[in-house]
Design an enzyme around this catalytic site. Structure first.
Site, PDB file in Angstrom:
ATOM      1  N   HIS A  77       0.853  -1.195   0.000  1.00  0.00           N
ATOM      2  CA  HIS A  77       0.000   0.000   0.000  1.00  0.00           C
ATOM      3  C   HIS A  77       0.883   1.237   0.000  1.00  0.00           C
ATOM      4  O   HIS A  77       1.165   1.783   1.070  1.00  0.00           O
ATOM      5  CB  HIS A  77      -0.893  -0.025   1.234  1.00  0.00           C
ATOM      6  CG  HIS A  77      -1.979   1.002   1.226  1.00  0.00           C
ATOM      7  ND1 HIS A  77      -1.814   2.255   1.750  1.00  0.00           N
ATOM      8  CD2 HIS A  77      -3.246   0.951   0.777  1.00  0.00           C
ATOM      9  CE1 HIS A  77      -2.941   2.932   1.641  1.00  0.00           C
ATOM     10  NE2 HIS A  77      -3.826   2.162   1.052  1.00  0.00           N
ATOM     11  N   PHE A  78       1.365   1.705  -0.990  1.00  0.00           N
ATOM     12  CA  PHE A  78       1.287   1.344  -2.404  1.00  0.00           C
ATOM     13  C   PHE A  78       2.696   1.078  -2.894  1.00  0.00           C
ATOM     14  O   PHE A  78       3.605   1.796  -2.484  1.00  0.00           O
ATOM     15  CB  PHE A  78       0.677   2.491  -3.202  1.00  0.00           C
ATOM     16  CG  PHE A  78      -0.723   2.837  -2.815  1.00  0.00           C
ATOM     17  CD1 PHE A  78      -1.797   2.144  -3.355  1.00  0.00           C
ATOM     18  CD2 PHE A  78      -0.974   3.847  -1.898  1.00  0.00           C
ATOM     19  CE1 PHE A  78      -3.105   2.475  -3.015  1.00  0.00           C
ATOM     20  CE2 PHE A  78      -2.284   4.174  -1.549  1.00  0.00           C
ATOM     21  CZ  PHE A  78      -3.350   3.486  -2.105  1.00  0.00           C
TER      22      PHE A  78
END
Length: 184
Positions: A77-78
């Site tokens: 993420h991410f």
């Protein structure tokens, strides 16, 4: 309601080992509040916990999470733009409210029931060092459903980054049949 001393010796702070023991269901007694196991346990320690402190005089908790670049959520993420998901910070605050309910003597297993308002005003990234969760208990209802309502703030390296108003956590007594939690 039981007193905290009926099933554990209350302290004013808790180590990672204490929190892990709670995740095994062994801290507050069988069928009572427990924290999730890693990696969903979103704190490394509780540094303050009280029955009468905080903004509303009904209880206060401070928890902390050490940030390291290898934390699991930064990997996904991410990719290329790592940030701790805001929902994990909110979940940490729900975890703390549930822990406080068990610590304060309410029986039952905990579930997050909702939140009135959440604001994200900053991010928690892998270059940071410390997340601090500050929880103020607003209301407690004890009965068939033990319910805690609290406000919380999240800080990273001293900067205020999240606010949650009217977080709700319920404990249902699975051993004594003291009611069901509302459907989520």
């Amino acid at each position: 309601m039981q007193g905290p001393h009926d099933f554990h010796t209350p302290k004013s702070s808790y180590s990672k080992e204490d929190l892990l023991e709670s995740g095994k269901g062994g801290y507050f007694g069988p069928g009572n509040a427990q924290l999730p196991a890693p990696p969903m346990l979103m704190m490394d320690r509780i540094t303050e916990i009280s029955l009468d402190g905080g903004a509303f005089g009904k209880g206060h908790v401070v928890g902390e999470l050490d940030i390291t670049p290898d934390l699991w959520f930064f990997q996904c993420h991410f990719p290329g733009d790592p940030v701790m998901p805001g929902c994990l910070g909110l979940d940490a605050m729900w975890q703390i409210v549930g822990y406080w309910l068990g610590w304060s003597g309410s029986p039952g297993k905990g579930r997050a029931l909702g939140v009135g308002e959440v604001k994200f005003t900053g991010e928690i990234t892998p270059d940071k060092k410390l997340v601090r969760y500050e929880i103020d208990i607003k209301r407690v209802r004890r009965g068939k459903l033990n319910l805690g309502i609290a406000d919380g703030r999240v800080y990273v390296d001293g900067e205020h980054v999240y606010t949650a108003i009217d977080m709700k956590v319920g404990l249902k007594n699975v051993l004594g049949g003291a009611g069901d939690l509302p459907a989520s």
